[in-house]
Design a protein around this motif. Structure first.
Motif, PDB file in Angstrom:
ATOM      1  N   THR A 143       0.846  -1.194   0.000  1.00 20.61           N
ATOM      2  CA  THR A 143       0.000   0.000   0.000  1.00 20.61           C
ATOM      3  C   THR A 143       0.883   1.247   0.000  1.00 20.61           C
ATOM      4  N   ASN A 144       0.278   2.384  -0.265  1.00 17.31           N
ATOM      5  CA  ASN A 144       1.028   3.643  -0.204  1.00 17.31           C
ATOM      6  C   ASN A 144       1.588   3.869   1.198  1.00 17.31           C
ATOM      7  N   THR A 145       0.815   3.506   2.216  1.00 14.61           N
ATOM      8  CA  THR A 145       1.261   3.659   3.606  1.00 14.61           C
ATOM      9  C   THR A 145       2.500   2.809   3.871  1.00 14.61           C
ATOM     10  N   GLN A 146       2.476   1.566   3.399  1.00 13.17           N
ATOM     11  CA  GLN A 146       3.623   0.678   3.594  1.00 13.17           C
ATOM     12  C   GLN A 146       4.855   1.179   2.843  1.00 13.17           C
ATOM     13  N   MET A 147       4.647   1.731   1.667  1.00  9.61           N
ATOM     14  CA  MET A 147       5.763   2.292   0.905  1.00  9.61           C
ATOM     15  C   MET A 147       6.387   3.459   1.666  1.00  9.61           C
ATOM     16  N   ASP A 148       5.538   4.314   2.237  1.00  8.46           N
ATOM     17  CA  ASP A 148       6.037   5.463   3.005  1.00  8.46           C
ATOM     18  C   ASP A 148       6.795   5.004   4.254  1.00  8.46           C
ATOM     19  N   GLN A 149       6.306   3.956   4.882  1.00  4.44           N
ATOM     20  CA  GLN A 149       6.980   3.423   6.066  1.00  4.44           C
ATOM     21  C   GLN A 149       8.368   2.904   5.708  1.00  4.44           C
ATOM     22  N   LEU A 150       8.495   2.272   4.553  1.00 10.51           N
ATOM     23  CA  LEU A 150       9.808   1.789   4.120  1.00 10.51           C
ATOM     24  C   LEU A 150      10.741   2.960   3.830  1.00 10.51           C
ATOM     25  N   THR A 152      10.897   5.768   5.289  1.00  9.97           N
ATOM     26  CA  THR A 152      11.354   6.437   6.499  1.00  9.97           C
ATOM     27  C   THR A 152      12.134   5.511   7.427  1.00  9.97           C
ATOM     28  N   ALA A 153      12.161   4.222   7.118  1.00  9.43           N
ATOM     29  CA  ALA A 153      12.904   3.272   7.950  1.00  9.43           C
ATOM     30  C   ALA A 153      14.372   3.287   7.566  1.00  9.43           C
ATOM     31  N   GLY A 154      15.191   2.689   8.418  1.00  9.84           N
ATOM     32  CA  GLY A 154      16.615   2.632   8.134  1.00  9.84           C
ATOM     33  C   GLY A 154      17.245   1.403   8.746  1.00  9.84           C
ATOM     34  N   GLY A 155      18.389   0.992   8.232  1.00  4.43           N
ATOM     35  CA  GLY A 155      19.120  -0.129   8.789  1.00  4.43           C
ATOM     36  C   GLY A 155      18.325  -1.416   8.843  1.00  4.43           C
ATOM     37  N   ARG A 156      18.429  -2.121   9.975  1.00  2.54           N
ATOM     38  CA  ARG A 156      17.762  -3.419  10.130  1.00  2.54           C
ATOM     39  C   ARG A 156      16.245  -3.297   9.983  1.00  2.54           C
ATOM     40  N   GLN A 157      15.655  -2.196  10.454  1.00  5.34           N
ATOM     41  CA  GLN A 157      14.211  -2.016  10.340  1.00  5.34           C
ATOM     42  C   GLN A 157      13.803  -1.947   8.868  1.00  5.34           C
ATOM     43  N   ALA A 158      14.577  -1.237   8.060  1.00  6.64           N
ATOM     44  CA  ALA A 158      14.283  -1.151   6.632  1.00  6.64           C
ATOM     45  C   ALA A 158      14.451  -2.509   5.966  1.00  6.64           C
ATOM     46  N   GLU A 159      15.463  -3.254   6.370  1.00  5.95           N
ATOM     47  CA  GLU A 159      15.703  -4.580   5.792  1.00  5.95           C
ATOM     48  C   GLU A 159      14.524  -5.508   6.054  1.00  5.95           C
ATOM     49  N   ILE A 160      14.052  -5.521   7.308  1.00  2.00           N
ATOM     50  CA  ILE A 160      12.933  -6.401   7.662  1.00  2.00           C
ATOM     51  C   ILE A 160      11.659  -5.971   6.935  1.00  2.00           C
ATOM     52  N   ARG A 161      11.397  -4.672   6.893  1.00  2.00           N
ATOM     53  CA  ARG A 161      10.204  -4.187   6.183  1.00  2.00           C
ATOM     54  C   ARG A 161      10.263  -4.595   4.708  1.00  2.00           C
ATOM     55  N   TYR A 162      11.413  -4.403   4.104  1.00  2.00           N
ATOM     56  CA  TYR A 162      11.571  -4.741   2.683  1.00  2.00           C
ATOM     57  C   TYR A 162      11.361  -6.237   2.446  1.00  2.00           C
TER      58      TYR A 162
END
Length: 218
Positions: A143-150, A152-162
């Motif tokens: 979703t657009n919301t999930q894309m925006d969350q990715l 703004t994330a960084g490091g391990r959080q971005a990796e897990i979200r992706y």
């Protein structure tokens, strides 16, 4: 300051070059398409072949976008390598799908709802309990919301979200590809769809291991 501007220009040039891949592949596919086969086996505009080509081109484009985002949100070599693979593979396949439509002289967009081609022989999205929402046009799409969350994330959080978003994305893509492999009339589309199933299933296994390494699950 100059170093930062040079780095930014380098990223821009890489993005432009990769974004041009689908168009280049589409042109090549159209030029190499055998004239005899297009004359005798051109699918109809509402066929599974054409519908799958249009829908999967859109589906693939988001996977490429997700991968570009995470590439700049982490320095992890394994995740960045996976992102590059997805960018190159799915941009190439997207170009092939658009090339099919060019060869068939069919439009690349349609007024029909996404995945309406599946309703010929099996349930479409509504029968499957899925309704497009918040920019997610087809099963598996973020979703657009999930894309925006990715973003703004960084490091391990971005990796897990992706990894989680791409796993869901692959699940939806596999379901669509399996349907196309069984419904398409042209051998080229059936073969391409089956190849997508196999490659994305392999990537899902890889991502499950990568999530486990990060203490997470899909």
């Amino acid at each position: 300051m100059r170093g930062r501007e040079a780095k930014r220009l380098s990223r821009l040039l890489i993005g432009v070059a990769l974004a041009a891949v689908p168009a280049a592949v589409a042109v090549a596919a159209a030029l190499l398409w055998p004239r005899s086969s297009t004359a005798s086996a051109t699918p109809a505009q509402d066929s599974a072949d054409a519908g799958f080509a249009r829908d999967m081109a859109i589906h693939h484009q988001q996977a490429v976008e997700l991968s570009f985002i995470v590439r700049d949100r982490t320095s992890d070599e394994d995740v960045r390598r996976l992102a590059y693979d997805v960018i190159n593979t799915q941009a190439n396949q997207r170009g092939m799908l658009l090339g099919r439509l060019d060869a068939w002289d069919l439009p690349k967009s349609s007024q029909q709802s996404p995945m309406s081609w599946m309703q010929h022989d099996m349930p479409g999205m509504e029968a499957m309990g899925y309704k497009p929402h918040d920019g997610s046009l087809m099963p598996g799409m973020a979703t657009n919301t999930q894309m925006d969350q990715l973003r703004t994330a960084g490091g391990r959080q971005a990796e897990i979200r992706y990894l989680r978003l791409l796993t869901a994305h692959h699940k939806g893509g596999i379901a669509m590809s399996q349907a196309a492999a069984g419904m398409a009339k042209t051998e080229q589309v059936r073969r391409l769809a089956q190849g997508m199933v196999e490659s994305q299933e392999a990537e899902m296994k890889l991502m499950a291991d990568m999530l486990k390494e990060r203490g997470a699950t899909a």
